[in-house]
Design a protein around this motif. Structure first.
Motif, PDB file in Angstrom:
ATOM      1  N   LEU A 177     -39.722 115.459  22.893  1.00 33.73           N
ATOM      2  CA  LEU A 177     -41.083 115.242  21.407  1.00 33.73           C
ATOM      3  C   LEU A 177     -40.823 113.524  21.631  1.00 33.73           C
ATOM      4  N   TYR A 178     -41.923 112.949  21.335  1.00 32.25           N
ATOM      5  CA  TYR A 178     -41.818 111.128  21.859  1.00 32.25           C
ATOM      6  C   TYR A 178     -43.294 110.931  20.316  1.00 32.25           C
ATOM      7  N   LEU A 179     -42.450 111.533  19.366  1.00 35.61           N
ATOM      8  CA  LEU A 179     -43.950 111.572  18.359  1.00 35.61           C
ATOM      9  C   LEU A 179     -44.119 109.900  17.733  1.00 35.61           C
ATOM     10  N   HIS A 180     -44.925 108.926  18.129  1.00 37.88           N
ATOM     11  CA  HIS A 180     -45.302 107.575  17.903  1.00 37.88           C
ATOM     12  C   HIS A 180     -46.444 107.173  18.435  1.00 37.88           C
ATOM     13  N   ASP A 181     -47.276 107.018  17.246  1.00 39.81           N
ATOM     14  CA  ASP A 181     -47.299 106.321  15.727  1.00 39.81           C
ATOM     15  C   ASP A 181     -48.069 107.888  15.436  1.00 39.81           C
ATOM     16  N   THR A 182     -47.462 108.551  14.346  1.00 36.66           N
ATOM     17  CA  THR A 182     -48.325 109.225  13.895  1.00 36.66           C
ATOM     18  C   THR A 182     -47.654 109.655  12.800  1.00 36.66           C
ATOM     19  N   GLY A 183     -48.581 110.358  12.139  1.00 39.36           N
ATOM     20  CA  GLY A 183     -48.434 111.155  10.492  1.00 39.36           C
ATOM     21  C   GLY A 183     -47.820 112.356  10.761  1.00 39.36           C
ATOM     22  N   LEU A 184     -48.089 113.011   9.364  1.00 41.86           N
ATOM     23  CA  LEU A 184     -47.509 114.462   9.676  1.00 41.86           C
ATOM     24  C   LEU A 184     -48.817 115.561  10.718  1.00 41.86           C
ATOM     25  N   LEU A 185     -47.698 115.868  11.809  1.00 43.40           N
ATOM     26  CA  LEU A 185     -48.921 116.472  12.687  1.00 43.40           C
ATOM     27  C   LEU A 185     -49.807 117.346  12.187  1.00 43.40           C
ATOM     28  N   TYR A 186     -50.787 117.120  12.842  1.00 50.12           N
ATOM     29  CA  TYR A 186     -52.082 117.946  12.723  1.00 50.12           C
ATOM     30  C   TYR A 186     -52.103 119.587  12.954  1.00 50.12           C
ATOM     31  N   ASP A 187     -52.376 120.655  12.664  1.00 50.85           N
ATOM     32  CA  ASP A 187     -52.808 122.018  12.696  1.00 50.85           C
ATOM     33  C   ASP A 187     -52.747 121.973  14.721  1.00 50.85           C
ATOM     34  N   ASP A 188     -53.186 121.586  15.228  1.00 49.59           N
ATOM     35  CA  ASP A 188     -53.283 122.170  16.357  1.00 49.59           C
ATOM     36  C   ASP A 188     -52.206 121.840  17.720  1.00 49.59           C
ATOM     37  N   VAL A 189     -51.961 120.901  17.264  1.00 51.91           N
ATOM     38  CA  VAL A 189     -50.575 119.974  17.615  1.00 51.91           C
ATOM     39  C   VAL A 189     -48.794 121.350  17.281  1.00 51.91           C
ATOM     40  N   TRP A 190     -49.284 121.794  15.812  1.00 50.26           N
ATOM     41  CA  TRP A 190     -48.832 123.081  15.897  1.00 50.26           C
ATOM     42  C   TRP A 190     -48.393 123.863  15.899  1.00 50.26           C
ATOM     43  N   GLU A 191     -49.896 124.600  16.440  1.00 56.30           N
ATOM     44  CA  GLU A 191     -50.574 125.690  17.198  1.00 56.30           C
ATOM     45  C   GLU A 191     -49.931 125.510  19.242  1.00 56.30           C
ATOM     46  N   TYR A 192     -49.956 124.520  19.682  1.00 59.97           N
ATOM     47  CA  TYR A 192     -49.934 123.519  20.979  1.00 59.97           C
ATOM     48  C   TYR A 192     -48.172 124.282  21.168  1.00 59.97           C
ATOM     49  N   LEU A 193     -47.872 123.807  19.878  1.00 57.05           N
ATOM     50  CA  LEU A 193     -46.163 123.645  20.574  1.00 57.05           C
ATOM     51  C   LEU A 193     -45.453 125.087  19.951  1.00 57.05           C
ATOM     52  N   GLU A 194     -46.295 125.863  19.350  1.00 54.08           N
ATOM     53  CA  GLU A 194     -45.984 126.965  19.251  1.00 54.08           C
ATOM     54  C   GLU A 194     -46.221 128.071  20.262  1.00 54.08           C
ATOM     55  N   ASN A 195     -47.683 127.883  20.731  1.00 56.87           N
ATOM     56  CA  ASN A 195     -48.722 129.209  21.860  1.00 56.87           C
ATOM     57  C   ASN A 195     -48.013 128.956  22.947  1.00 56.87           C
ATOM     58  N   LYS A 199     -39.692 124.111  23.290  1.00 58.45           N
ATOM     59  CA  LYS A 199     -38.066 124.026  22.495  1.00 58.45           C
ATOM     60  C   LYS A 199     -38.340 122.231  22.561  1.00 58.45           C
ATOM     61  N   ALA A 200     -37.507 121.666  21.613  1.00 54.19           N
ATOM     62  CA  ALA A 200     -37.328 120.172  22.094  1.00 54.19           C
ATOM     63  C   ALA A 200     -35.838 120.153  21.644  1.00 54.19           C
ATOM     64  N   ASP A 201     -35.232 118.832  22.294  1.00 57.61           N
ATOM     65  CA  ASP A 201     -33.933 118.965  22.730  1.00 57.61           C
ATOM     66  C   ASP A 201     -33.379 117.718  22.041  1.00 57.61           C
ATOM     67  N   LYS A 234     -40.133 127.098  12.412  1.00 57.99           N
ATOM     68  CA  LYS A 234     -40.921 127.456  13.987  1.00 57.99           C
ATOM     69  C   LYS A 234     -40.460 127.576  15.181  1.00 57.99           C
ATOM     70  N   GLY A 235     -39.493 127.667  15.624  1.00 60.09           N
ATOM     71  CA  GLY A 235     -38.912 127.686  16.591  1.00 60.09           C
ATOM     72  C   GLY A 235     -39.029 126.964  17.872  1.00 60.09           C
ATOM     73  N   ILE A 236     -39.195 125.420  17.180  1.00 58.45           N
ATOM     74  CA  ILE A 236     -39.388 124.842  18.059  1.00 58.45           C
ATOM     75  C   ILE A 236     -38.225 123.896  17.839  1.00 58.45           C
ATOM     76  N   ALA A 237     -37.567 123.793  17.418  1.00 62.01           N
ATOM     77  CA  ALA A 237     -36.113 123.339  17.256  1.00 62.01           C
ATOM     78  C   ALA A 237     -35.477 124.238  16.756  1.00 62.01           C
ATOM     79  N   ASP A 238     -33.931 123.822  17.134  1.00 62.88           N
ATOM     80  CA  ASP A 238     -32.885 124.745  16.973  1.00 62.88           C
ATOM     81  C   ASP A 238     -31.802 124.086  16.465  1.00 62.88           C
ATOM     82  N   GLU A 239     -30.850 124.821  16.381  1.00 59.60           N
ATOM     83  CA  GLU A 239     -29.546 123.669  14.850  1.00 59.60           C
ATOM     84  C   GLU A 239     -28.226 123.069  16.814  1.00 59.60           C
ATOM     85  N   ASN A 240     -28.801 122.391  17.459  1.00 59.78           N
ATOM     86  CA  ASN A 240     -29.155 121.979  18.936  1.00 59.78           C
ATOM     87  C   ASN A 240     -29.415 120.561  18.922  1.00 59.78           C
TER      88      ASN A 240
END
Ligand SMILES: [Zn+2]
Ligand SMILES: [Zn+2]
Ligand SMILES: [Zn+2]
Length: 279
Positions: A177-195, A199-201, A234-240
């Motif tokens: 996930l390359y998050l440049h440039d951005t502030g806090l993510l919008y709700d529709d981004v979170w929805e997309y990632l969850e739906n 799973k980000a490495d 939200k399970g998009i990231a884990d301990e790894n």
């Protein structure tokens, strides 16, 4: 997947071009990893993200064959991420002989491609299109570039939705996930990632404000932490999952040497120019 950070500063560089603030003076005196240039990154040896005013210097200092790059993704047309002048020299009539790859795909939000077309409008279609293929990307559509799957997601950076995006990049085995440039993510981004069960490495987070509070279209360590915690929740990231902060403004204070231990306490790697990670 190999990720190499080529430039890790915000728009003005660090030390900033004309600045004599104490943070720039400390970076100058310390040298090495404390010297940051404008934002750019490379994936493996065939994909670039952004093309800043320091792109030519990145080619020299990292000994990169830019002619082997097949895909150039641009996040947005701010001049620290997209300085198209040098793209004019990807032309074997005078400037670039024996290209490793004949064609380069230049892909990004509509305003990036508009800026490219405006800049190169004076060239004939034949010359302009022979070596660089411009391509407008829509948010939340997944594109295949060779073995890569690339999905632009909406950036919280400018008012114009067609102007800026972040990227999900998968090379067939790992997801960045390359998050440049951005502030806090919008709700529709979170929805997309969850739906879409992303799973980000590896997550590269905007940290323009460094140790100051993030606001507007950029993050600081405080809001990077909120973002990372939400990803784990939200399970998009884990301990790894590895989180790395990047894109720093001198106004944020802590130079590389000072930031490393502060960011590590919150579980973040700190990027520097030339840093390479195996994802
Ligand atoms: Zn920027
Ligand atoms: Zn400064
Ligand atoms: Zn920007």
């Amino acid at each position: 997947m190999k990720l190499r950070y080529l430039g890790t500063a915000a728009a003005e560089g660090w030390p900033a071009v004309f600045c004599r603030c104490p943070h720039c003076d400390r970076a100058r005196a310390a040298g090495g990893k404390n010297i940051r240039t404008r934002s750019q990154a490379m994936i493996n040896s065939d994909m670039l993200i952004d093309f800043p005013p320091d792109a030519n210097m990145h080619m020299l200092t990292n000994n990169i064959d830019y002619s082997a790059i097949k895909f150039l993704l641009i996040t947005h047309p701010h001049s620290d991420h997209f300085a198209p002048l040098d793209l004019a020299f990807r032309d074997d009539a005078y400037y670039a002989h024996n290209l490793t790859e004949e064609k380069l795909i230049l892909a990004g939000p509509k305003r990036v491609i508009d800026a490219y077309e405006n800049y190169f409008g004076r060239f004939s279609d034949e010359r302009r299109c022979k070596y660089i293929t411009p391509m407008v990307l829509e948010n939340y559509v997944t594109y295949e570039f060779g073995d890569y799957k690339v999905t632009p997601i909406r950036a919280n950076h400018t008012r114009d939705e067609n102007n800026a995006c972040c990227y999900i990049i998968n090379d067939g085995s790992k997801t960045l996930l390359y998050l440049h440039d951005t502030g806090l993510l919008y709700d529709d981004v979170w929805e997309y990632l969850e739906n879409n069960k992303i799973k980000a490495d590896f997550v590269s987070l905007d940290c323009t404000f460094v140790t100051l509070p993030g606001s507007g279209g950029h993050l600081g360590l405080d809001t990077c932490k909120i973002t990372a915690d939400m990803m784990r929740e939200k399970g998009i990231a884990d301990e790894n999952t590895v989180f790395c902060v990047n894109h720093f403004s001198h106004n944020g204070g802590a130079i590389y040497d000072e930031l490393v231990p502060i960011a590590a306490k919150d579980g973040f790697l700190t990027s520097y120019d030339g840093m390479e990670v195996e994802i």
